[in-house]
Design a protein around this motif. Structure first.
Motif, PDB file in Angstrom:
ATOM      1  N   PRO A  40      53.563  13.464  53.346  1.00 17.25           N
ATOM      2  CA  PRO A  40      53.587  13.038  51.947  1.00 17.25           C
ATOM      3  C   PRO A  40      52.187  12.808  51.387  1.00 17.25           C
ATOM      4  N   CYS A  41      51.151  13.006  52.192  1.00 16.75           N
ATOM      5  CA  CYS A  41      49.785  12.690  51.782  1.00 16.75           C
ATOM      6  C   CYS A  41      49.037  13.880  51.212  1.00 16.75           C
ATOM      7  N   ALA A  42      49.642  15.062  51.158  1.00 16.74           N
ATOM      8  CA  ALA A  42      48.916  16.245  50.687  1.00 16.74           C
ATOM      9  C   ALA A  42      48.473  16.091  49.242  1.00 16.74           C
ATOM     10  N   ARG A  43      49.283  15.406  48.427  1.00 12.81           N
ATOM     11  CA  ARG A  43      48.949  15.256  47.007  1.00 12.81           C
ATOM     12  C   ARG A  43      47.718  14.362  46.797  1.00 12.81           C
ATOM     13  N   CYS A  44      47.297  13.639  47.842  1.00  9.76           N
ATOM     14  CA  CYS A  44      46.173  12.720  47.694  1.00  9.76           C
ATOM     15  C   CYS A  44      44.824  13.433  47.733  1.00  9.76           C
ATOM     16  N   GLY A  45      44.785  14.668  48.281  1.00  5.98           N
ATOM     17  CA  GLY A  45      43.554  15.456  48.271  1.00  5.98           C
ATOM     18  C   GLY A  45      42.527  15.056  49.308  1.00  5.98           C
ATOM     19  N   ARG A  46      42.965  14.375  50.383  1.00 10.06           N
ATOM     20  CA  ARG A  46      42.024  13.981  51.432  1.00 10.06           C
ATOM     21  C   ARG A  46      42.237  14.857  52.669  1.00 10.06           C
ATOM     22  N   THR A  47      41.171  15.084  53.390  1.00 13.86           N
ATOM     23  CA  THR A  47      41.239  15.813  54.656  1.00 13.86           C
ATOM     24  C   THR A  47      40.511  15.011  55.719  1.00 13.86           C
ATOM     25  N   PRO A  48      41.155  14.685  56.860  1.00  8.25           N
ATOM     26  CA  PRO A  48      42.556  15.000  57.160  1.00  8.25           C
ATOM     27  C   PRO A  48      43.518  14.044  56.448  1.00  8.25           C
ATOM     28  N   ASN A  49      44.812  14.367  56.501  1.00  3.27           N
ATOM     29  CA  ASN A  49      45.818  13.498  55.908  1.00  3.27           C
ATOM     30  C   ASN A  49      45.940  12.202  56.709  1.00  3.27           C
ATOM     31  N   ASP A  50      46.216  11.095  55.988  1.00  2.06           N
ATOM     32  CA  ASP A  50      46.314   9.795  56.666  1.00  2.06           C
ATOM     33  C   ASP A  50      47.378   9.823  57.751  1.00  2.06           C
ATOM     34  N   TYR A  51      48.550  10.374  57.414  1.00  2.00           N
ATOM     35  CA  TYR A  51      49.585  10.520  58.435  1.00  2.00           C
ATOM     36  C   TYR A  51      50.401  11.767  58.122  1.00  2.00           C
ATOM     37  N   ALA A  52      50.937  12.364  59.166  1.00  2.00           N
ATOM     38  CA  ALA A  52      51.715  13.598  59.021  1.00  2.00           C
ATOM     39  C   ALA A  52      52.594  13.743  60.255  1.00  2.00           C
ATOM     40  N   PHE A  53      53.386  14.811  60.288  1.00  2.00           N
ATOM     41  CA  PHE A  53      54.320  15.036  61.385  1.00  2.00           C
ATOM     42  C   PHE A  53      54.401  16.531  61.662  1.00  2.00           C
ATOM     43  N   THR A  54      54.555  16.883  62.945  1.00  2.00           N
ATOM     44  CA  THR A  54      54.914  18.251  63.312  1.00  2.00           C
ATOM     45  C   THR A  54      56.299  18.205  63.943  1.00  2.00           C
ATOM     46  N   ALA A  55      57.032  19.311  63.802  1.00  2.00           N
ATOM     47  CA  ALA A  55      58.404  19.334  64.310  1.00  2.00           C
ATOM     48  C   ALA A  55      58.755  20.742  64.735  1.00  2.00           C
ATOM     49  N   GLY A  56      59.601  20.832  65.769  1.00  2.00           N
ATOM     50  CA  GLY A  56      60.077  22.138  66.195  1.00  2.00           C
ATOM     51  C   GLY A  56      61.052  22.717  65.185  1.00  2.00           C
ATOM     52  N   THR A  57      61.936  21.867  64.670  1.00  3.28           N
ATOM     53  CA  THR A  57      62.936  22.291  63.677  1.00  3.28           C
ATOM     54  C   THR A  57      63.037  21.212  62.612  1.00  3.28           C
ATOM     55  N   MET A  58      63.161  21.642  61.358  1.00  2.00           N
ATOM     56  CA  MET A  58      63.345  20.709  60.247  1.00  2.00           C
ATOM     57  C   MET A  58      64.468  21.200  59.347  1.00  2.00           C
ATOM     58  N   TRP A  59      65.245  20.244  58.830  1.00  2.00           N
ATOM     59  CA  TRP A  59      66.240  20.543  57.798  1.00  2.00           C
ATOM     60  C   TRP A  59      65.930  19.641  56.606  1.00  2.00           C
ATOM     61  N   ILE A  60      65.720  20.283  55.448  1.00  2.36           N
ATOM     62  CA  ILE A  60      65.388  19.556  54.221  1.00  2.36           C
ATOM     63  C   ILE A  60      66.609  19.577  53.308  1.00  2.36           C
ATOM     64  N   TYR A  61      66.993  18.403  52.850  1.00  9.12           N
ATOM     65  CA  TYR A  61      68.081  18.262  51.881  1.00  9.12           C
ATOM     66  C   TYR A  61      67.441  17.780  50.588  1.00  9.12           C
ATOM     67  N   PRO A  62      67.120  18.735  49.678  1.00 10.38           N
ATOM     68  CA  PRO A  62      66.281  18.418  48.510  1.00 10.38           C
ATOM     69  C   PRO A  62      66.796  17.214  47.735  1.00 10.38           C
ATOM     70  N   GLY A  63      65.852  16.328  47.388  1.00  8.75           N
ATOM     71  CA  GLY A  63      66.182  15.142  46.629  1.00  8.75           C
ATOM     72  C   GLY A  63      66.827  14.048  47.438  1.00  8.75           C
ATOM     73  N   ASN A  64      67.021  14.270  48.776  1.00  4.13           N
ATOM     74  CA  ASN A  64      67.706  13.262  49.578  1.00  4.13           C
ATOM     75  C   ASN A  64      66.875  12.857  50.785  1.00  4.13           C
ATOM     76  N   ARG A  65      66.786  13.747  51.798  1.00  4.40           N
ATOM     77  CA  ARG A  65      66.067  13.375  53.014  1.00  4.40           C
ATOM     78  C   ARG A  65      65.639  14.624  53.788  1.00  4.40           C
ATOM     79  N   LEU A  66      64.717  14.405  54.721  1.00  2.00           N
ATOM     80  CA  LEU A  66      64.262  15.443  55.633  1.00  2.00           C
ATOM     81  C   LEU A  66      64.592  14.970  57.043  1.00  2.00           C
ATOM     82  N   VAL A  67      65.232  15.831  57.819  1.00  2.00           N
ATOM     83  CA  VAL A  67      65.589  15.514  59.200  1.00  2.00           C
ATOM     84  C   VAL A  67      64.805  16.452  60.104  1.00  2.00           C
ATOM     85  N   ALA A  68      64.021  15.868  61.020  1.00  2.00           N
ATOM     86  CA  ALA A  68      63.164  16.659  61.906  1.00  2.00           C
ATOM     87  C   ALA A  68      63.506  16.351  63.360  1.00  2.00           C
ATOM     88  N   TYR A  69      63.404  17.379  64.208  1.00  2.00           N
ATOM     89  CA  TYR A  69      63.661  17.233  65.639  1.00  2.00           C
ATOM     90  C   TYR A  69      62.414  17.656  66.421  1.00  2.00           C
TER      91      TYR A  69
END
Length: 894
Positions: free
Chosen positions: A150-179
């Motif tokens: 969620p930090c990409a919009r802040c314009g800093r490098t590197p991002n304060d916090y982020a996540f990597t995932a093998g698989t992600m499912w995004i439910y727009p406007g609701n939630r993101l589920v990552a494994y």
């Protein structure tokens, strides 16, 4: 090639698909139609668009790419090279969020609105997602080999916090589920999670609170979002209380979509809340709400169904209402099945809320209306088994107790017939019938029949006949559908005549066959005669059956260009029987006159009302209006000496009324010039009461733009000083960039009944940023009063802050401050008596916020209350406490 904009709409006929999708070519430089022959000999048609870029709109989605190929047979768009696919996602609160999907060689399936591609970027206002491959179907997006923050919009490098995932499912406007998740701080892996649910809206995120209280002992609270699949997710909340009889409580808020097909929604909520210390057991509550649509039974648009049940022990212990409904529409009829009941979890199966009707069940059949020749027939049938409150007017039903059960069959219909038998004639017949039949051998019937015939002979000459027959009879066992015995049988006629071009006559009479001769309605007649410039109107009512006149009234009007004049009065013949207490009497005599100048700038009007029975005046009103320039006023305001002077337009409205009955003189003056407005209202008692003689009230108001000044006071002209309790009020409001202000102050001026001039009340509300780094916000109110204004001894002053905040910021990244320091006073009231301060203790709150765009932290301290708080805010949602301290102890940690 020169880029051109087409702005045309092409509707591609997508064969085999129920609805065509509309594609609008917004921008392209070349359009090519091409046929490709496959190895098996099948010819496929392609539409190829090129540009820099090509821009298309598909419904509310936008596509941008340098080359677009549309395969009509496969119903597929191929976006060659780097492309953008922009969609609008609906949020739970009804708002929309833009989502941008960027990738290489995207494929868009128009039938299922699906998207596939490689090397993709997905951006919204809250989050950035990168992935090796993507597959989008309506409602969800699957990403393989992904990275999100969620930090990409802040314009800093590197991002304060982020996540990597093998698989992600995004439910727009609701939630993101990552494994298979790795959590990154400044792009450095710090720990591993098998799964992660990341909220994309304002629903409550994961929470863990640990604390201690003197009553409950140690407490633990946790909110745990979970997700089974794209259509089944929710939040589980767990609470632990060390000292309660039942130490563990829980609540579940679960959403289930499309469990039985499409367009189905189920909301399931359950809660077990342990009772407070000293009580045994727990309070139970749940709420189930299921709704949807299921195709079936050859219905037009499927079967709509709803089911609701709930329990809340805090309001009704162990009471469970059940409500369900299924309805649908077929070519020949509509149908509905309803079940509504209540379960007592203890003993009594007949328990019900006051006034509740239990339908166990109810079936409604509503055939479509049919028309045969000129007759329209619209029937309806309702059949059900009911348990409801007893009809108190039914003796046999009362013997069953306060509630009764029975089967009811309700049949109703409407018949309509319209016919024009000859020129100028209209005949309308209507009949409605409602019959209720019960298993208790009772019935209730209501029927209404109306017939209306009208004949127009010529302009102003017509005849109208209206016949009505209504009856209702029978008894019902239930109180929710009572039928009262009643019968109405009437025939009415109205005749309109125009014997002369400027004269019209009308007469009407209604006959009720169910009433006696002396109970019939009166006949009425009216005459209007209009020999210009006069208009004479007479209205007469007479009871033909009693041979008794009832009332006569008339009006004479004169209208000639600028002049209008009218006289109106009436006479009520009353009842000759003294026991009826209805003597003959005149209506008030009203005389009205008005004059309007030819230029319409000036107008005068007067009204006089006289009681002919008491032979005394009632009231007299006069008014004057003006609209135009007044140079004398401009000169008094020193405007005529200006070089750019032009006469201003004034609006004046003056009105005075004298009431002879009260007796009282009252009036008002309104004067407007440009943005300035003056208003004066007054009242003056002119009677002989020595306590009120020449007393009244005066209010004067001046308003210009955002400023208002008002004087208000009762007065007594017989006493020196005149004004008794005068007040002066000033009000100002302004809204500018960086500042909003609303202020008001009221002064008690010295008067006959008030010894001092002092401040009565004041308030100041708003916010003001003196600079980018310094601002003040708040609501400050003051009130002061004496125990006895005429003989003051005790003065009480009260100052209220609700709240008052001083804010300063420092350290900026882009347009956002990095540090925010504020000092506040929250909802406090300070009191003085005769200048002596009575308290309470000043209780400021200091707050320091560290803002990092995609997260922020807060430290809050109230030194005099002995409280502090440390909290964190992710994605600009509400702050979540990490530590909270008070004199009772510390809660936390996260």
């Amino acid at each position: 090639m020169k880029v051109f904009k087409v702005f045309v709409t092409l509707v591609f006929a997508v064969w085999g698909w129920a609805q065509a999708r509309t594609i609008e070519i917004v921008q392209a430089s070349q359009l090519e139609l091409r046929n490709v022959t496959l190895e098996d000999g099948v010819v496929q048609e392609y539409i190829i668009l090129t540009g820099t870029p090509v821009e298309l709109k598909i419904d509310d989605s936008t596509i941008r790419a340098n080359r677009v190929e549309y395969n009509k047979a496969a119903r597929e768009l191929r976006l060659v090279g780097r492309a953008l696919y922009i969609t609008q996602n609906k949020n739970a609160d009804g708002s929309s969020t833009e989502q941008t999907l960027a990738g290489e060689d995207l494929k868009v399936n128009l039938e299922i609105e699906g998207v596939e591609g490689e090397d993709v970027f997905i951006t919204t206002q809250n989050i950035l997602v990168k992935g090796e491959t993507v597959q989008r179907i309506p409602g969800q997006i699957g990403v393989q080999g992904g990275y999100f923050t969620p930090c990409a919009r802040c314009g800093r490098t590197p991002n304060d916090y982020a996540f990597t995932a093998g698989t992600m499912w995004i439910y727009p406007g609701n939630r993101l589920v990552a494994y298979d998740v790795k959590v990154l701080i400044a792009d450095t892996p710090v720990f591993y999670l098998p799964a992660l649910v990341f909220m994309l809206n304002k629903e409550r995120p994961t929470r863990l609170d640990v604390g201690q209280s003197p009553i409950d002992g140690w407490t633990v609270g946790a909110d745990l979002p979970y997700l089974f699949d794209a259509n089944s997710f929710g939040t589980l909340a767990l609470d632990y209380y060390q000292n309660r009889d039942v130490p563990v409580g829980f609540s579940v808020d679960h959403s289930l979509y499309n469990p039985f097909g499409l367009n189905n929604t189920s909301i399931l909520k359950a809660k077990m809340d342990p009772k407070p210390v000293g009580q045994q057991g727990a309070y139970w509550s749940f709420d189930v709400n299921i709704s949807g649509n299921q195709p079936g039974l050859a219905s037009k648009n499927g079967l709509d169904y709803t089911f609701k049940t709930s329990r809340n022990d805090l309001s009704e212990f162990n009471i469970i209402p059940l409500d369900g409904e299924i309805k649908g529409e077929w070519p020949a009829f509509k149908a509905r099945l309803t079940y509504s009941s209540l379960i007592d979890g203890d003993t009594n199966p007949q328990v019900a809320r006051p006034g509740q009707v239990r339908k166990i069940p109810e079936f409604e059949l509503d055939p479509n209306s049919t028309k045969i020749f000129r007759v329209t027939y619209d029937p309806r049938l309702v059949l059900g088994y009911y348990e409801a409150e007893t009809n108190p007017r039914n003796p046999s039903a009362r013997r069953s107790g306060e509630r009764i059960s029975a089967i009811r069959a309700l049949y109703s219909h409407t018949l309509g017939y319209n016919w024009k038998p000859w020129s100028g004639a209209d005949l309308n017949l209507n009949q409605t019938f409602t019959g209720q039949y019960f298993s208790t051998d009772e019935r209730g019937v209501e029927q209404n029949f109306t017939a209306n015939f009208s004949q127009t002979f010529s302009t102003g000459n017509s005849l109208n006949l209206n016949y009505t027959f209504y009856y209702s009879e029978g008894e019902t066992p239930f109180n929710f559908d009572p039928v009262f015995r009643r019968k109405t049988h009437t025939l009415g006629t109205t005749v309109n005549l125009q014997p002369l071009p400027d004269m019209s006559v009308s007469a009407s009479q209604k006959l009720d066959f169910e009433k006696k001769r002396d109970e019939q309605e009166t006949a009425s007649a009216s005459l209007t005669y209009n020999p210009k410039p006069f208009t004479v109107t007479l209205n007469y009512r007479d009871n033909l059956f009693k041979q008794q006149s009832e009332a006569l009234s008339g009006t004479v009007k004169f209208t000639d260009n600028s002049w209008n004049f009218s006289v109106a009065t009436g006479y009520n013949f009353g009842n000759p029987d003294p026991s009826k207490n209805n003597p003959a009497r005149f209506d008030p005599l009203r005389i009205d006159g008005s004059f309007t100048a030819n230029d319409r700038a000036h107008s005068l009007s007067a009204n006089f009302e006289y009681d002919l029975n008491k032979k005394q005046a009632v009231n007299l009103t006069g008014s004057y209006t003006f609209l135009g320039p007044i140079e004398v006023f401009d000169a008094a305001l020193l405007q005529t000496n200006r070089e750019d002077y032009s006469p201003a337009t004034y609006s004046i409205k003056l009105s005075e009324t004298y009431n002879y009955q009260t007796p009282q003189l009252s009036g008002s003056l309104d004067l407007t010039r440009a943005a300035s407005q003056w208003n004066i209202t007054h009242s003056l008692y002119t009677g002989e009461d020595p306590n009120r003689q020449l007393t009244g009230n005066l209010k004067a108001t001046y308003k210009v733009d955002k400023f208002t000044l008002s004087f208000d006071s009762p007065f007594k002209l017989m006493r020196q000083g005149y004004f008794t309790r005068p007040t002066l009020t000033a009000n100002y409001s302004q809204s500018l960039t960086g500042a909003e202000l609303s202020a008001e102050a009221t002064l008690n001026l010295k008067g006959i009944e008030h010894e001092y001039t002092d401040l009565k009340s004041a308030y100041l509300r708003g916010q003001w940023w003196a600079a980018d780094f310094l601002g003040i916000q708040g609501d400050v109110a003051y009130s002061g009063s004496w125990d006895d204004p005429s003989n003051p001894k005790v003065r009480t002053d009260v100052l209220r802050l609700n709240p008052l905040t001083l804010t300063t910021t420092f350290g900026r990244e882009g347009n956002e401050p990095q540090w925010i320091l504020s000092a506040s006073v929250l909802s406090q009231e300070y009191r003085w008596v005769n200048g002596e301060y009575l308290g309470p203790q000043f209780q400021p709150t200091l707050r320091l916020v560290y803002n990092r765009c995609c997260w922020s932290s807060l430290v809050e301290w109230s030194p005099n209350q002995g409280t502090f708080r440390f909290a964190v805010n992710l994605m600009q949602s509400s702050y979540r406490d990490i530590l909270r301290g008070s004199p009772e102890g510390i809660k936390g940690p996260f």
